[in-house]
Design a protein around this motif. Structure first.
Motif, PDB file in Angstrom:
ATOM      1  N   LEU A 189      -8.108  -3.858   6.059  1.00 42.93           N
ATOM      2  CA  LEU A 189      -7.757  -3.512   4.683  1.00 42.93           C
ATOM      3  C   LEU A 189      -7.613  -1.999   4.600  1.00 42.93           C
ATOM      4  CD1 LEU A 189     -10.180  -5.753   2.602  1.00 42.93           C
ATOM      5  CD2 LEU A 189      -7.781  -6.144   3.096  1.00 42.93           C
ATOM      6  N   LEU A 190      -6.497  -1.551   4.073  1.00 40.73           N
ATOM      7  CA  LEU A 190      -6.243  -0.129   3.912  1.00 40.73           C
ATOM      8  C   LEU A 190      -6.782   0.315   2.561  1.00 40.73           C
ATOM      9  CD1 LEU A 190      -2.534  -0.202   5.091  1.00 40.73           C
ATOM     10  CD2 LEU A 190      -4.529   0.389   6.467  1.00 40.73           C
ATOM     11  N   ASN A 191      -7.631   1.333   2.567  1.00 41.31           N
ATOM     12  CA  ASN A 191      -8.188   1.857   1.323  1.00 41.31           C
ATOM     13  C   ASN A 191      -7.658   3.250   1.058  1.00 41.31           C
ATOM     14  OD1 ASN A 191      -9.857  -0.342   0.664  1.00 41.31           O
ATOM     15  ND2 ASN A 191     -11.403   0.358   2.119  1.00 41.31           N
ATOM     16  N   MET A 192      -7.369   3.505  -0.199  1.00 39.11           N
ATOM     17  CA  MET A 192      -6.924   4.813  -0.643  1.00 39.11           C
ATOM     18  C   MET A 192      -7.785   5.149  -1.858  1.00 39.11           C
ATOM     19  SD  MET A 192      -3.055   5.890  -1.713  1.00 39.11           S
ATOM     20  CE  MET A 192      -2.900   4.552  -2.871  1.00 39.11           C
ATOM     21  N   ARG A 193      -8.586   6.206  -1.750  1.00 48.42           N
ATOM     22  CA  ARG A 193      -9.481   6.577  -2.838  1.00 48.42           C
ATOM     23  C   ARG A 193      -9.129   7.950  -3.363  1.00 48.42           C
ATOM     24  NH1 ARG A 193     -15.544   4.952  -2.162  1.00 48.42           N
ATOM     25  NH2 ARG A 193     -15.355   5.481  -4.339  1.00 48.42           N
TER      26      ARG A 193
ATOM     27  N   SER B 237      -8.847   5.178   4.412  1.00 43.75           N
ATOM     28  CA  SER B 237      -9.749   4.555   5.387  1.00 43.75           C
ATOM     29  C   SER B 237      -9.276   3.128   5.646  1.00 43.75           C
ATOM     30  CB  SER B 237     -11.187   4.561   4.884  1.00 43.75           C
ATOM     31  OG  SER B 237     -11.310   3.776   3.718  1.00 43.75           O
ATOM     32  N   VAL B 238      -9.719   2.589   6.773  1.00 46.86           N
ATOM     33  CA  VAL B 238      -9.417   1.203   7.124  1.00 46.86           C
ATOM     34  C   VAL B 238     -10.742   0.468   7.218  1.00 46.86           C
ATOM     35  CG1 VAL B 238      -8.408  -0.339   8.841  1.00 46.86           C
ATOM     36  CG2 VAL B 238      -7.344   1.872   8.383  1.00 46.86           C
TER      37      VAL B 238
ATOM     38  N   LYS C  65       0.830  -1.211   0.000  1.00 49.69           N
ATOM     39  CA  LYS C  65       0.000   0.000   0.000  1.00 49.69           C
ATOM     40  C   LYS C  65       0.863   1.260   0.000  1.00 49.69           C
ATOM     41  CE  LYS C  65      -4.206  -1.431  -0.123  1.00 49.69           C
ATOM     42  NZ  LYS C  65      -5.124  -1.048  -1.189  1.00 49.69           N
ATOM     43  N   LEU C  66       1.968   1.245   0.727  1.00 55.38           N
ATOM     44  CA  LEU C  66       2.870   2.393   0.749  1.00 55.38           C
ATOM     45  C   LEU C  66       3.442   2.656  -0.649  1.00 55.38           C
ATOM     46  CD1 LEU C  66       4.462   4.553   2.354  1.00 55.38           C
ATOM     47  CD2 LEU C  66       6.229   2.810   2.681  1.00 55.38           C
ATOM     48  N   LEU C  67       3.798   1.599  -1.363  1.00 56.02           N
ATOM     49  CA  LEU C  67       4.332   1.762  -2.713  1.00 56.02           C
ATOM     50  C   LEU C  67       3.262   2.231  -3.700  1.00 56.02           C
ATOM     51  CD1 LEU C  67       6.792  -1.250  -2.921  1.00 56.02           C
ATOM     52  CD2 LEU C  67       7.352   1.182  -2.800  1.00 56.02           C
TER      53      LEU C  67
END
Length: 187
Positions: free
Chosen positions: A92-96, A82-83, A65-67
């Motif tokens: 689960l880490l979400n990035m929108r 969000s988690v 996720k960081l990459l």
């Protein structure tokens, strides 16, 4: 700008089918790489450092996720984090993306974890042959995580070059600028 296409791989394939494809991909990567590495690297394998293996296994997802974030870090004001918990325990880490970003930048963000982390695992298996089985498992696991990213990348490669990507509840919207029909007719 207008929406050229909406891409929603989850809706197109379904969660169960993606999970099945991911598991099949994990087994294919594991089988192919394990056989390949054992053809070139002989010698005993060690089960020492199992705690390191578990630690790397647990850290693979956050690093993944960081990459994803690094290529689009300068757009962090356009991102929402969000988690979400799956099955009540798995975070689960979400990035929108809530504002459009360039397609090329987003494509780099999608494939960067696949290239970097898998390269590290392959190099690790080659340079530390007594732990090649650990690296093979890690490579297969991470490849399974990357399957959905690769599906999105496949769809994005078929979009116009100057497109922008924005994430909505419907999926990823591919935005393209309006073209002026009068200038196109006179040319």
């Amino acid at each position: 700008m207008h929406c050229w296409k909406t891409i929603n791989v989850q809706k197109q394939y379904g969660h169960d089918r993606i999970f099945l494809f991911s598991m099949i991909f994990v087994f294919i990567v594991f089988s192919f790489f394990y056989i390949s590495i054992n053809v070139f690297r002989h010698g005993p394998m060690s089960d020492q450092r199992f705690s390191w293996f578990l630690l790397v296994l647990l850290l693979t997802y956050p690093l993944h996720k960081l990459l994803h974030f690094m290529p689009i870090a300068r757009y962090r004001n356009r991102l929402r984090f969000s988690v979400e918990r799956k099955f009540g325990i798995i975070p689960l880490l979400n990035m929108r993306i809530h504002e459009p970003i360039m397609k090329s930048r987003y494509l780099i963000s999608l494939i960067m974890p696949f290239i970097i982390i898998n390269s590290i695992f392959i190099i690790g298996a080659i340079t530390l042959p007594s732990f090649r089985h650990y690296f093979t498992i890690l490579l297969a696991y991470h490849s399974g995580l990357c399957l959905i990213d690769l599906l999105y990348a496949k769809h994005l490669l078929k979009t116009p070059k100057k497109a922008l990507v924005e994430e909505t509840d419907k999926g990823f919207e591919i935005l393209v600028p309006y073209t002026n029909t009068r200038t196109n007719l006179s040319a």
